[in-house]
Design an enzyme around this catalytic site. Structure first.
Site, PDB file in Angstrom:
ATOM      1  CE  LYS A 175      -3.120  -2.865   0.287  1.00 58.54           C
ATOM      2  NZ  LYS A 175      -4.179  -3.274   1.404  1.00 58.54           N
TER       3      LYS A 175
HETATM    4  C1  LIG Z   1      -5.069  -4.634   1.571  1.00 52.91           C
HETATM    5  C2  LIG Z   1      -6.481  -4.356   1.685  1.00 52.91           C
HETATM    6  C3  LIG Z   1      -7.084  -4.783   2.940  1.00 52.91           C
HETATM    7  C4  LIG Z   1      -6.715  -5.359   4.327  1.00 52.91           C
HETATM    8  O1  LIG Z   1      -5.669  -4.808   4.656  1.00 52.91           O
HETATM    9  P1  LIG Z   1      -4.462  -5.756   5.493  1.00 52.91           P
HETATM   10  O2  LIG Z   1      -3.548  -4.716   6.183  1.00 52.91           O
HETATM   11  O3  LIG Z   1      -3.607  -6.550   4.463  1.00 52.91           O
HETATM   12  O4  LIG Z   1      -5.166  -6.580   6.334  1.00 52.91           O
HETATM   13  C5  LIG Z   1      -8.579  -4.643   2.890  1.00 52.91           C
HETATM   14  N1  LIG Z   1      -8.949  -4.076   1.923  1.00 52.91           N
HETATM   15  C6  LIG Z   1      -8.563  -3.506   0.785  1.00 52.91           C
HETATM   16  C7  LIG Z   1      -9.260  -3.104  -0.333  1.00 52.91           C
HETATM   17  C8  LIG Z   1      -7.015  -3.960   0.530  1.00 52.91           C
HETATM   18  O5  LIG Z   1      -6.474  -3.397  -0.474  1.00 52.91           O
END
Ligand SMILES: *Cc1c(COP(=O)(O)O)cnc(C)c1O
Length: 397
Positions: free
Chosen positions: A191
């Site tokens: 991210k």
């Molecule tokens: C990455 C993601 C999550 C979950 O995040 P984590 O930190 O990996 O638990 C939830 N929703 C979306 C759209 C994501 O891309």
């Protein structure tokens, strides 16, 4: 000549990040402590929200946000069909049912129109408590309009903003919660901001913020002012409800805070790289089309998905991905529609969601990360064109 492998995404760490983490390791606090407080303050400010509650990842952020609304068995949450599974799973952790909304075939986003259809279906299933728009790839729809529609069913918006740190909509930063009760973020390394693992919920509701903090740490209350028994004993605390250990550590928070300081640069760099891709693909349209853009949104793109009619081009997506990999370029598909996952098929059966199907069949995420070189988008686009033209993307003479 072999070139450096380009993954579809990766973190951008520098020596300051390393130093920030090392400083925590030399200190007294490893678990939730001063670095978490500092990160929460800075993150709330960056989002323009009153409160930010840091937690262990984006999935627990979503679970906490729904739990803090008392979402439970018999309730219904609406989730777009194109998202990471965690958005829907959060509702299931609470025992609620999920109704999947279709998405715009060209943006992958739940729209006011697809939400209206989902609301009609959801109302028949039970009380609709929350609508979870997902800001796919970092773009968002008209959140004000989505909130109005949700309100017609007495439901609220909980934004899955895991892709959208740095994005603005109608001038408001995502996470400001102008139209939602809360917004959920992830700091997974792929991210925009990396904490290793990490997440946060933002909200403007002080009562909800307290609740989120308590649920994040076992449901334990430590503030004497809010305890049932005024024991005056230094060890006294009260577990007033069932919570979890969803805390972020100071080690992770220090990294997240250090990264947050560069959010402006990260956003600018992602926009610059996306613009380079856009310019190349504009010249190539309609064979390869960038993601359709939504009005009033200034995205900090987390992903760079393109739309390709693979069937029309006579080449499979697998062949394209393999062709790209051969020349050192990673790619990915975001996402297989969640209702098609075996767990959800078992629960709800097969559903007709033509927008999601259309989007899924055509999408391919190309590399987009801060550390890419200026010329990388052109290199990727050239390789993609070569593979689509059936020339393989092999090294040119
Ligand atoms: C990455 C993601 C999550 C979950 O995040 P984590 O930190 O990996 O638990 C939830 N929703 C979306 C759209 C994501 O891309």
């Amino acid at each position: 000549m072999t070139q450096r492998f380009l993954p579809y995404g990766r973190q951008a760490l520098d020596e300051q990040d390393v130093e920030a983490v090392a400083e925590v390791l030399r200190g007294d606090w490893l678990t939730t402590g001063p670095a978490v407080d500092a990160f929460e303050t800075a993150f709330a400010a960056a989002c323009g929200a009153e409160h930010a509650i840091a937690c262990s990842n984006g999935t627990t952020a979503l679970h906490l946000a729904l739990a803090a609304l008392n979402v439970g068995p018999g309730d219904v949450c609406i989730v777009p069909a194109v998202t990471f599974v965690a958005t829907a799973n959060a509702a299931r952790y609470c025992g609620a049912d999920v109704v999947f909304a279709d998405v715009d075939p060209e943006t992958g986003l739940m729209t006011p129109d697809t939400l209206e259809v989902a609301l009609e279906i959801a109302r028949l299933r039970g009380p609709v408590r929350a609508v979870l728009p997902v800001h796919l790839a970092g773009q968002c729809e008209d959140v004000a309009r989505l909130a109005q529609l949700a309100a017609t069913a007495d439901a609220v918006l909980v934004e899955d903003a895991c892709h959208a740190v740095g994005t603005r909509h109608a001038g408001d930063p995502v996470g400001s919660c102008r139209h939602s009760v809360s917004a959920c973020f992830s700091f997974h390394p792929v991210k925009t901001i990396a904490a290793g693992e990490g997440g946060a919920v933002t909200t403007n509701d002080a009562v909800m913020a307290e609740r989120l903090r308590r649920l994040r740490s076992h449901g334990i209350e430590r503030d004497p002012a809010r305890m049932q028994r005024q024991a005056g004993e230094p060890w006294w605390h009260e577990m007033v409800e069932l919570g979890w250990n969803y805390r972020l550590s100071d080690i992770q928070a220090a990294l997240a805070l250090s990264q947050l300081k560069r959010l402006e640069y990260f956003t600018a760099r992602r926009r610059e790289l996306a613009a380079r891709y856009d310019a190349v693909f504009e010249a190539l349209a309609p064979k390869i089309q960038p993601l359709a853009r939504t009005p009033d949104c200034e995205p900090c793109l987390h992903l760079y998905p393109v739309r390709i009619d693979f069937a029309g081009a006579g080449v499979s997506r697998t062949e394209v991905m393999e062709g790209l990999r051969e020349v050192g370029i990673g790619s990915q598909v975001h996402y297989i529609p969640v209702p098609d996952q075996p767990y959800y098929l078992d629960l709800y059966g097969r559903q007709e969601l033509p927008g999601a199907q259309h989007y899924y069949e055509r999408t391919l995420s190309l590399p987009l990360f801060v550390g890419m070189a200026d010329e990388d988008p052109l290199r990727v686009a050239d390789a993609l064109v070569a593979v689509l033209d059936g020339q393989g993307a092999g090294p040119r003479p």
